[in-house]
Scaffold this motif. Structure first.
Motif, PDB file in Angstrom:
ATOM      1  N   MET A 181       8.562  11.400  -0.679  1.00  0.00           N
ATOM      2  CA  MET A 181       7.160  11.299  -0.309  1.00  0.00           C
ATOM      3  C   MET A 181       6.824   9.879   0.160  1.00  0.00           C
ATOM      4  SD  MET A 181       4.217  12.520   0.093  1.00  0.00           S
ATOM      5  CE  MET A 181       3.121  11.335   0.762  1.00  0.00           C
ATOM      6  N   ARG A 182       7.360   8.898  -0.534  1.00  0.00           N
ATOM      7  CA  ARG A 182       7.123   7.506  -0.179  1.00  0.00           C
ATOM      8  C   ARG A 182       7.574   7.216   1.256  1.00  0.00           C
ATOM      9  NH1 ARG A 182      10.824   4.129  -0.165  1.00  0.00           N
ATOM     10  NH2 ARG A 182      10.426   1.919   0.041  1.00  0.00           N
ATOM     11  N   ALA A 183       8.795   7.626   1.581  1.00  0.00           N
ATOM     12  CA  ALA A 183       9.343   7.393   2.918  1.00  0.00           C
ATOM     13  C   ALA A 183       8.532   8.139   3.978  1.00  0.00           C
ATOM     14  CB  ALA A 183      10.808   7.805   2.973  1.00  0.00           C
ATOM     15  N   LEU A 184       8.118   9.354   3.664  1.00  0.00           N
ATOM     16  CA  LEU A 184       7.309  10.143   4.600  1.00  0.00           C
ATOM     17  C   LEU A 184       6.012   9.406   4.910  1.00  0.00           C
ATOM     18  CD1 LEU A 184       6.605  13.881   4.695  1.00  0.00           C
ATOM     19  CD2 LEU A 184       4.680  12.341   4.433  1.00  0.00           C
ATOM     20  N   ALA A 185       5.338   8.919   3.876  1.00  0.00           N
ATOM     21  CA  ALA A 185       4.075   8.206   4.072  1.00  0.00           C
ATOM     22  C   ALA A 185       4.290   6.955   4.912  1.00  0.00           C
ATOM     23  CB  ALA A 185       3.445   7.856   2.728  1.00  0.00           C
ATOM     24  N   LEU A 186       5.317   6.176   4.594  1.00  0.00           N
ATOM     25  CA  LEU A 186       5.567   4.944   5.341  1.00  0.00           C
ATOM     26  C   LEU A 186       5.910   5.237   6.802  1.00  0.00           C
ATOM     27  CD1 LEU A 186       7.519   2.928   2.634  1.00  0.00           C
ATOM     28  CD2 LEU A 186       5.190   2.487   3.452  1.00  0.00           C
ATOM     29  N   ASP A 187       6.682   6.291   7.048  1.00  0.00           N
ATOM     30  CA  ASP A 187       7.006   6.679   8.427  1.00  0.00           C
ATOM     31  C   ASP A 187       5.743   7.064   9.196  1.00  0.00           C
ATOM     32  OD1 ASP A 187       9.702   6.203   8.028  1.00  0.00           O
ATOM     33  OD2 ASP A 187      10.236   8.325   7.800  1.00  0.00           O
ATOM     34  N   CYS A 188       4.874   7.848   8.561  1.00  0.00           N
ATOM     35  CA  CYS A 188       3.614   8.239   9.203  1.00  0.00           C
ATOM     36  C   CYS A 188       2.765   7.020   9.531  1.00  0.00           C
ATOM     37  CB  CYS A 188       2.814   9.167   8.306  1.00  0.00           C
ATOM     38  SG  CYS A 188       3.449  10.838   8.183  1.00  0.00           S
ATOM     39  N   LEU A 189       2.686   6.087   8.607  1.00  0.00           N
ATOM     40  CA  LEU A 189       1.869   4.898   8.819  1.00  0.00           C
ATOM     41  C   LEU A 189       2.395   4.084   9.999  1.00  0.00           C
ATOM     42  CD1 LEU A 189       1.262   3.836   5.124  1.00  0.00           C
ATOM     43  CD2 LEU A 189      -0.321   5.013   6.657  1.00  0.00           C
ATOM     44  N   GLU A 190       3.709   3.982  10.090  1.00  0.00           N
ATOM     45  CA  GLU A 190       4.295   3.253  11.208  1.00  0.00           C
ATOM     46  C   GLU A 190       4.024   3.977  12.531  1.00  0.00           C
ATOM     47  OE1 GLU A 190       8.570   1.370  12.611  1.00  0.00           O
ATOM     48  OE2 GLU A 190       8.385   2.231  10.614  1.00  0.00           O
ATOM     49  N   ASP A 191       4.237   5.294  12.541  1.00  0.00           N
ATOM     50  CA  ASP A 191       4.006   6.085  13.756  1.00  0.00           C
ATOM     51  C   ASP A 191       2.554   6.016  14.219  1.00  0.00           C
ATOM     52  OD1 ASP A 191       6.649   6.865  13.745  1.00  0.00           O
ATOM     53  OD2 ASP A 191       6.249   8.903  13.017  1.00  0.00           O
ATOM     54  N   MET A 192       1.637   5.987  13.272  1.00  0.00           N
ATOM     55  CA  MET A 192       0.207   6.008  13.595  1.00  0.00           C
ATOM     56  C   MET A 192      -0.370   4.605  13.806  1.00  0.00           C
ATOM     57  SD  MET A 192      -0.727   9.139  13.822  1.00  0.00           S
ATOM     58  CE  MET A 192      -2.508   8.995  13.760  1.00  0.00           C
ATOM     59  N   LYS A 193       0.488   3.600  13.814  1.00  0.00           N
ATOM     60  CA  LYS A 193       0.069   2.213  14.065  1.00  0.00           C
ATOM     61  C   LYS A 193      -0.930   1.696  13.033  1.00  0.00           C
ATOM     62  CE  LYS A 193       2.118   2.071  18.239  1.00  0.00           C
ATOM     63  NZ  LYS A 193       3.459   2.507  18.045  1.00  0.00           N
ATOM     64  N   ALA A 194      -0.717   2.091  11.782  1.00  0.00           N
ATOM     65  CA  ALA A 194      -1.527   1.530  10.695  1.00  0.00           C
ATOM     66  C   ALA A 194      -1.223   0.039  10.607  1.00  0.00           C
ATOM     67  CB  ALA A 194      -1.188   2.232   9.383  1.00  0.00           C
ATOM     68  N   GLU A 195      -2.175  -0.715  10.109  1.00  0.00           N
ATOM     69  CA  GLU A 195      -2.054  -2.170  10.114  1.00  0.00           C
ATOM     70  C   GLU A 195      -1.980  -2.730   8.704  1.00  0.00           C
ATOM     71  OE1 GLU A 195      -5.494  -3.286  12.419  1.00  0.00           O
ATOM     72  OE2 GLU A 195      -4.527  -2.668  14.292  1.00  0.00           O
ATOM     73  N   GLU A 196      -1.227  -3.827   8.578  1.00  0.00           N
ATOM     74  CA  GLU A 196      -1.124  -4.577   7.320  1.00  0.00           C
ATOM     75  C   GLU A 196      -0.757  -3.681   6.143  1.00  0.00           C
ATOM     76  OE1 GLU A 196      -4.284  -7.389   6.650  1.00  0.00           O
ATOM     77  OE2 GLU A 196      -4.637  -7.545   8.805  1.00  0.00           O
ATOM     78  N   THR A 197       0.276  -2.884   6.327  1.00  0.00           N
ATOM     79  CA  THR A 197       0.718  -1.969   5.274  1.00  0.00           C
ATOM     80  C   THR A 197       1.512  -2.725   4.226  1.00  0.00           C
ATOM     81  OG1 THR A 197       0.807  -0.125   6.831  1.00  0.00           O
ATOM     82  CG2 THR A 197       2.103   0.092   4.803  1.00  0.00           C
ATOM     83  N   ILE A 198       1.136  -2.528   2.975  1.00  0.00           N
ATOM     84  CA  ILE A 198       1.910  -3.082   1.868  1.00  0.00           C
ATOM     85  C   ILE A 198       2.228  -1.972   0.878  1.00  0.00           C
ATOM     86  CG2 ILE A 198       0.901  -5.396   2.099  1.00  0.00           C
ATOM     87  CD1 ILE A 198      -0.527  -4.715  -0.633  1.00  0.00           C
ATOM     88  N   GLU A 199       3.255  -2.210   0.112  1.00  0.00           N
ATOM     89  CA  GLU A 199       3.700  -1.265  -0.908  1.00  0.00           C
ATOM     90  C   GLU A 199       3.752  -2.022  -2.231  1.00  0.00           C
ATOM     91  OE1 GLU A 199       7.462   0.348   0.195  1.00  0.00           O
ATOM     92  OE2 GLU A 199       7.708   1.384  -1.692  1.00  0.00           O
ATOM     93  N   ILE A 200       3.159  -1.447  -3.255  1.00  0.00           N
ATOM     94  CA  ILE A 200       3.138  -2.077  -4.574  1.00  0.00           C
ATOM     95  C   ILE A 200       3.876  -1.175  -5.552  1.00  0.00           C
ATOM     96  CG2 ILE A 200       1.691  -2.932  -6.450  1.00  0.00           C
ATOM     97  CD1 ILE A 200      -0.562  -3.287  -4.345  1.00  0.00           C
ATOM     98  N   ASP A 201       4.855  -1.735  -6.229  1.00  0.00           N
ATOM     99  CA  ASP A 201       5.608  -1.009  -7.253  1.00  0.00           C
ATOM    100  C   ASP A 201       4.755  -0.959  -8.517  1.00  0.00           C
ATOM    101  OD1 ASP A 201       7.454   0.103  -8.968  1.00  0.00           O
ATOM    102  OD2 ASP A 201       8.817  -1.606  -8.935  1.00  0.00           O
ATOM    103  N   LEU A 202       4.425   0.248  -8.956  1.00  0.00           N
ATOM    104  CA  LEU A 202       3.573   0.412 -10.137  1.00  0.00           C
ATOM    105  C   LEU A 202       4.356   0.768 -11.400  1.00  0.00           C
ATOM    106  CD1 LEU A 202       0.604   2.458  -8.628  1.00  0.00           C
ATOM    107  CD2 LEU A 202       0.735  -0.007  -9.040  1.00  0.00           C
TER     108      LEU A 202
END
Length: 110
Positions: free
Chosen positions: A1-22
């Motif tokens: 799910m994590r990889a899917l979300a990150l791929d979508c964000l990249e494809d959709m040109k989302a900006e300033e994406t960060i990932e926080i390990d919880l």
């Protein structure tokens, strides 16, 4: 799910994406992804794309908050939380600081 979300964000040109390990910080999820869209329409389109890809790839349905206003959309996919903000709203809530992400684990070009 994590990889899917990150791929979508990249494809959709989302900006300033960060990932926080919880892991070890909360039982809410293992990963929090925070990103920005340029406008309410862009935020909504990013959220729709993630939800469509989740469904088509068999991840089931996630809980979603913030549609149709699209100032801040939260997608709760169990182990992964995705926050999609308009830049002004993101700056106001500053979740990165709240969750201690001074140095994000993953930073994607935006």
């Amino acid at each position: 799910m994590r990889a899917l979300a990150l791929d979508c964000l990249e494809d959709m040109k989302a900006e300033e994406t960060i990932e926080i390990d919880l892991v070890g910080k909360t039982s809410l999820a293992d990963t929090m992804i925070i990103t920005s869209g340029r406008s309410q329409r862009h935020v909504g389109a990013i959220a729709d794309r993630i939800l469509q890809d989740m469904k088509s790839k068999g991840f089931g349905s996630a809980r979603v908050e913030g549609l149709p206003a699209c100032d801040w959309v939260l997608i709760d996919a169990g182990d992964v939380l995705v926050h999609i903000f308009r830049p002004e709203v993101r700056g106001f809530y500053n979740l990165e600081k709240m969750w201690g992400a001074d140095r994000p684990a993953g930073l994607l070009a935006g």
